[in-house]
Design a protein around this motif. Structure first.
Motif, PDB file in Angstrom:
ATOM      1  N   LEU A  85     -37.088  -0.752 -23.233  1.00  0.00           N
ATOM      2  CA  LEU A  85     -37.348  -0.003 -21.999  1.00  0.00           C
ATOM      3  C   LEU A  85     -38.669   0.743 -22.142  1.00  0.00           C
ATOM      4  O   LEU A  85     -39.126   0.987 -23.252  1.00  0.00           O
ATOM      5  CB  LEU A  85     -36.232   1.021 -21.766  1.00  0.00           C
ATOM      6  N   TYR A  86     -39.252   1.117 -21.009  1.00  0.00           N
ATOM      7  CA  TYR A  86     -40.452   1.956 -21.051  1.00  0.00           C
ATOM      8  C   TYR A  86     -40.009   3.397 -21.259  1.00  0.00           C
ATOM      9  O   TYR A  86     -39.511   4.032 -20.334  1.00  0.00           O
ATOM     10  CB  TYR A  86     -41.253   1.831 -19.763  1.00  0.00           C
ATOM     11  N   MET A  89     -41.118   6.438 -18.948  1.00  0.00           N
ATOM     12  CA  MET A  89     -40.802   6.490 -17.519  1.00  0.00           C
ATOM     13  C   MET A  89     -39.449   7.172 -17.321  1.00  0.00           C
ATOM     14  O   MET A  89     -38.606   7.154 -18.213  1.00  0.00           O
ATOM     15  CB  MET A  89     -40.711   5.071 -16.940  1.00  0.00           C
ATOM     16  N   ASP A  93     -37.865   5.985 -11.848  1.00  0.00           N
ATOM     17  CA  ASP A  93     -39.124   5.243 -11.760  1.00  0.00           C
ATOM     18  C   ASP A  93     -38.981   3.845 -12.352  1.00  0.00           C
ATOM     19  O   ASP A  93     -39.533   2.872 -11.842  1.00  0.00           O
ATOM     20  CB  ASP A  93     -40.240   5.983 -12.512  1.00  0.00           C
ATOM     21  N   TYR A  94     -38.248   3.776 -13.445  1.00  0.00           N
ATOM     22  CA  TYR A  94     -38.049   2.489 -14.104  1.00  0.00           C
ATOM     23  C   TYR A  94     -37.317   1.525 -13.177  1.00  0.00           C
ATOM     24  O   TYR A  94     -37.757   0.392 -12.977  1.00  0.00           O
ATOM     25  CB  TYR A  94     -37.253   2.703 -15.394  1.00  0.00           C
ATOM     26  N   ASN A  96     -37.069   1.763 -10.014  1.00  0.00           N
ATOM     27  CA  ASN A  96     -37.919   1.550  -8.850  1.00  0.00           C
ATOM     28  C   ASN A  96     -38.967   0.461  -9.124  1.00  0.00           C
ATOM     29  O   ASN A  96     -39.218  -0.416  -8.297  1.00  0.00           O
ATOM     30  CB  ASN A  96     -38.607   2.868  -8.495  1.00  0.00           C
ATOM     31  N   PHE A  97     -39.542   0.514 -10.322  1.00  0.00           N
ATOM     32  CA  PHE A  97     -40.537  -0.491 -10.712  1.00  0.00           C
ATOM     33  C   PHE A  97     -39.915  -1.883 -10.741  1.00  0.00           C
ATOM     34  O   PHE A  97     -40.438  -2.829 -10.152  1.00  0.00           O
ATOM     35  CB  PHE A  97     -41.120  -0.130 -12.082  1.00  0.00           C
ATOM     36  N   TYR A  98     -38.781  -2.008 -11.407  1.00  0.00           N
ATOM     37  CA  TYR A  98     -38.160  -3.328 -11.456  1.00  0.00           C
ATOM     38  C   TYR A  98     -37.645  -3.771 -10.095  1.00  0.00           C
ATOM     39  O   TYR A  98     -37.655  -4.963  -9.784  1.00  0.00           O
ATOM     40  CB  TYR A  98     -37.086  -3.401 -12.552  1.00  0.00           C
ATOM     41  N   GLN A 145     -30.647  -1.995 -14.536  1.00  0.00           N
ATOM     42  CA  GLN A 145     -31.808  -2.824 -14.198  1.00  0.00           C
ATOM     43  C   GLN A 145     -31.396  -4.282 -13.967  1.00  0.00           C
ATOM     44  O   GLN A 145     -31.878  -4.930 -13.049  1.00  0.00           O
ATOM     45  CB  GLN A 145     -32.843  -2.702 -15.330  1.00  0.00           C
TER      46      GLN A 145
ATOM     47  N   ARG B  13     -49.064   5.537 -13.446  1.00  0.00           N
ATOM     48  CA  ARG B  13     -48.111   6.597 -13.771  1.00  0.00           C
ATOM     49  C   ARG B  13     -48.162   6.912 -15.262  1.00  0.00           C
ATOM     50  O   ARG B  13     -48.177   8.066 -15.677  1.00  0.00           O
ATOM     51  CB  ARG B  13     -46.694   6.108 -13.457  1.00  0.00           C
ATOM     52  N   THR B  79     -40.773  -4.770 -24.573  1.00  0.00           N
ATOM     53  CA  THR B  79     -40.618  -4.716 -23.119  1.00  0.00           C
ATOM     54  C   THR B  79     -41.260  -5.919 -22.428  1.00  0.00           C
ATOM     55  O   THR B  79     -40.942  -6.227 -21.288  1.00  0.00           O
ATOM     56  CB  THR B  79     -41.243  -3.433 -22.556  1.00  0.00           C
TER      57      THR B  79
END
Ligand SMILES: Nc1ncnc2c1ncn2[C@@H]1O[C@H](COP(=O)(O)OP(=O)(O)O)[C@@H](O)[C@H]1O
Ligand SMILES: [Mg+2]
Lengths: 311, 236
Positions: A85-86, A89, A93-94, A96-98, A145, B13, B79
């Motif tokens: 995972l990032y 973030m 947000d995570y 939302n990005f995916y 996700q 971001r 990732t």
């Protein structure tokens, strides 16, 4: 929903998987069961289009994972093995990005993010940095996700590894609830997990499929013997040798237990030997303190399967 | 295109959440400000010329610091696996990340806009060289970023990505010297590749098509190589 045909993957000269052929029906939950280095992750990476197979083909939702990679990928939700995972973030947000990469339109995206955060118990952590979450919570983010875009196919690589027991139970229930609507493929090296969640199991060892069946059929099919456990007060060696003389007994082992002896008798299938064994003990004047039939667990079957393969 | 924007947004971001971009911008402002002030005082001339060449060299060192994380970290953290198995094309990943780094570069150059404003305040500078100078600086910086993004795709180690990224452009920076010993067609090729020669005219207020083409093709090649590098990562 998923079909593979003779998938092989070589890393240089090393054969990671060979001749992997199986299919998964719509709505089915399939377990990929095998010890470490069996080739589970490699197979999943091929299904998700991350790795190309050295030979063979795989189709997901009717799309070849190589020739129509993008179309196949659109229909897959994936949680890789170590749940990368990032960490910089926030959970929201995570997702939302995916959500954006999955092409979910803005309004539905917000709804879906809210829904999956509820399903995975993440609502209180929407604005928490992923790097600050525990392993168990990261697993939930990975799962959230994976189901965000309501994929036809859900691929989960060791979804319960490294999280605490209570969360394991929760996660399993959650995965089980995905069946029917989603087609799920999950890998695991934990037998009870697979027999609990999955409708069908692919047992894989050293890159090859050893067996494919329903969990209950597997135990049925492979039950070459039955186990009976006896607690006896008496001379151990003599008891064992008497028990061995009973027709249908294959093997007897014992260990000390609370000053008495616990015998485990492997018997041929088909006849219930419990009465006969009890008779023998009582007839000799030994003390029979307990008798119990032990069904075969999937774990034993699995051991059998893998040892057979090694020979 | 939506994927590119999503990717770029995600990277922006991250830039704003980490100190790297701020530190890079601060160092850039400090050093270019130093050269600008020094130049103006020495020459008593209303021009931004003095900070352009040192500025381009500072960009050479700092640009790979902006890009080194972009793909190396994805590989190190794993990732990249999820990213490449989601329905985004490899080129969209690269384009999004490149765009995010361009935004940081543009913002950084934007922060130096007070140099020309000061000049207008106190003197009467030529607009042409200022505009061409900024265009040149942006192009050269973008080229450095594209090279840095490429080297970031080669490794999971950010330091290695930085060293390789700075190394490649440094080589192009100094390669012109070789024309003194290498002649013929090879010498001409080296002459064309030499990076400072394509930048110089911008600082003098001249925009040559060949120079613009040089930087754009530089980026195109780096972009293409980055995509290939991502592809081969799958095929290993
Ligand atoms: N990138 C790789 N390069 C070389 N060997 C690999 C690579 N990935 C996996 N392997 C090897 O392939 C075998 C199968 O690995 P994997 O699919 O990860 O198994 P599992 O997920 O069942 O533990 C292992 O022996 C592993 O060491
Ligand atoms: Mg694995």
């Amino acid at each position: 929903m998923i079909e593979t045909d003779k998938l092989c993957k070589y890393y240089g000269d090393f054969v990671a998987i060979e001749d992997i052929t199986f299919s998964v029906k719509k709505g089915e939950i399939l377990g990929f069961l095998g010890p470490n280095a069996a080739g589970k992750t490699t197979t999943m990476r091929i299904l998700t289009g991350y790795l190309p197979p050295s030979s063979g083909t795989a189709r997901v939702a009717g799309y070849d994972v190589i020739d129509h990679s993008l179309e196949a990928r659109r229909r897959i939700g994936y949680m890789p093995e170590t749940v990368p995972l990032y960490t910089d973030m926030t959970v929201y947000d995570y997702l939302n990005f995916y959500g954006a990469l999955r092409g979910i339109d803005r309004k539905r995206k917000e709804k879906r993010i809210n829904t999956v955060m509820g399903l995975c118990h993440l609502r209180d952590y929407a604005d928490t940095l992923i790097g600050k979450l525990s392993k168990g919570f990261r697993q939930r983010v990975g799962l959230a996700q994976a189901i965000l875009h309501e994929p036809d196919v859900l691929i989960l690589d060791e979804p319960t590894i490294g999280i605490d027991p209570r969360q394991v139970v929760e996660t399993r229930q959650l995965i089980k609830s995905f069946g029917g609507e989603h087609t799920v493929v999950l890998s695991s090296h934990i037998l009870p997990e697979v027999s609990m969640i999955c409708e069908r199991v692919v047992i894989i060892n050293e890159g090859r499929i050893v067996a494919i069946d329903r969990p209950e059929n597997l135990s049925e099919r492979l039950r070459g013997s039955e186990r009976i456990q006896l607690d006896v007060r008496g001379p151990a060696a003599e008891v064992a040798s008497r028990l061995r003389q009973v027709k249908g007994v294959l093997e007897v082992s014992w260990e000390k237990a609370d000053g008495n002896f616990r015998f485990v008798v492997d018997a041929r299938l088909g006849r219930d030997l419990r009465e006969e064994l009890a008779g023998v003990i009582v007839h000799q004047g030994w003390g029979l303190l307990g008798l119990q039939g032990l069904g075969m667990t999937l774990e034993d079957i699995f051991l059998q399967l893998t040892t057979k393969e090694e020979v | 295109m939506r994927n590119v924007v999503a990717m770029a947004g995600k990277e922006l971001r991250t830039y704003f959440a980490s100190p790297v971009a701020y530190i890079v911008a601060a160092v850039f402002l400090l050093i270019t400000g130093y050269f600008f002030t020094l130049g103006v005082i020495n020459d008593q001339e209303a021009t931004v010329r003095h900070f352009l060449t040192p500025g381009s060299f500072v960009l050479l060192l700092l640009s790979p610091a902006l890009t080194m994380r972009l793909l190396a970290e994805e590989q190190k953290m794993g990732t990249l696996e999820l990213l490449l198995t989601s329905p985004i094309r490899d080129w969209e990943v690269v384009a999004g990340k490149f765009m995010a780094s361009l935004v940081i570069l543009a913002a950084m150059l934007g922060l130096t806009i007070y140099y020309p404003i000061l000049l207008y305040w106190f003197g009467n500078p030529d607009f042409g060289p200022i505009a061409s100078g900024y265009l040149g600086l942006f192009l050269v910086g973008a080229a450095f970023l594209s090279a840095g993004l490429f080297t970031s795709s080669l490794t999971g180690n950010q330091v290695v990505a930085w060293v390789l990224g700075a190394g490649i452009v440094l080589l192009l920076w100094v390669i012109g010297g070789a024309t003194q010993v290498v002649g013929g067609l090879f010498g001409e090729v080296i002459d064309y590749l030499s990076l400072p020669d394509h930048f110089r005219d911008f600082t003098l207020g001249v925009i040559n098509t060949t120079d613009v083409v040089y930087f754009l093709s530089f980026m195109a090649v780096a972009f293409f190589l980055t995509i290939r590098s991502l592809e081969t990562r799958r095929w290993r």
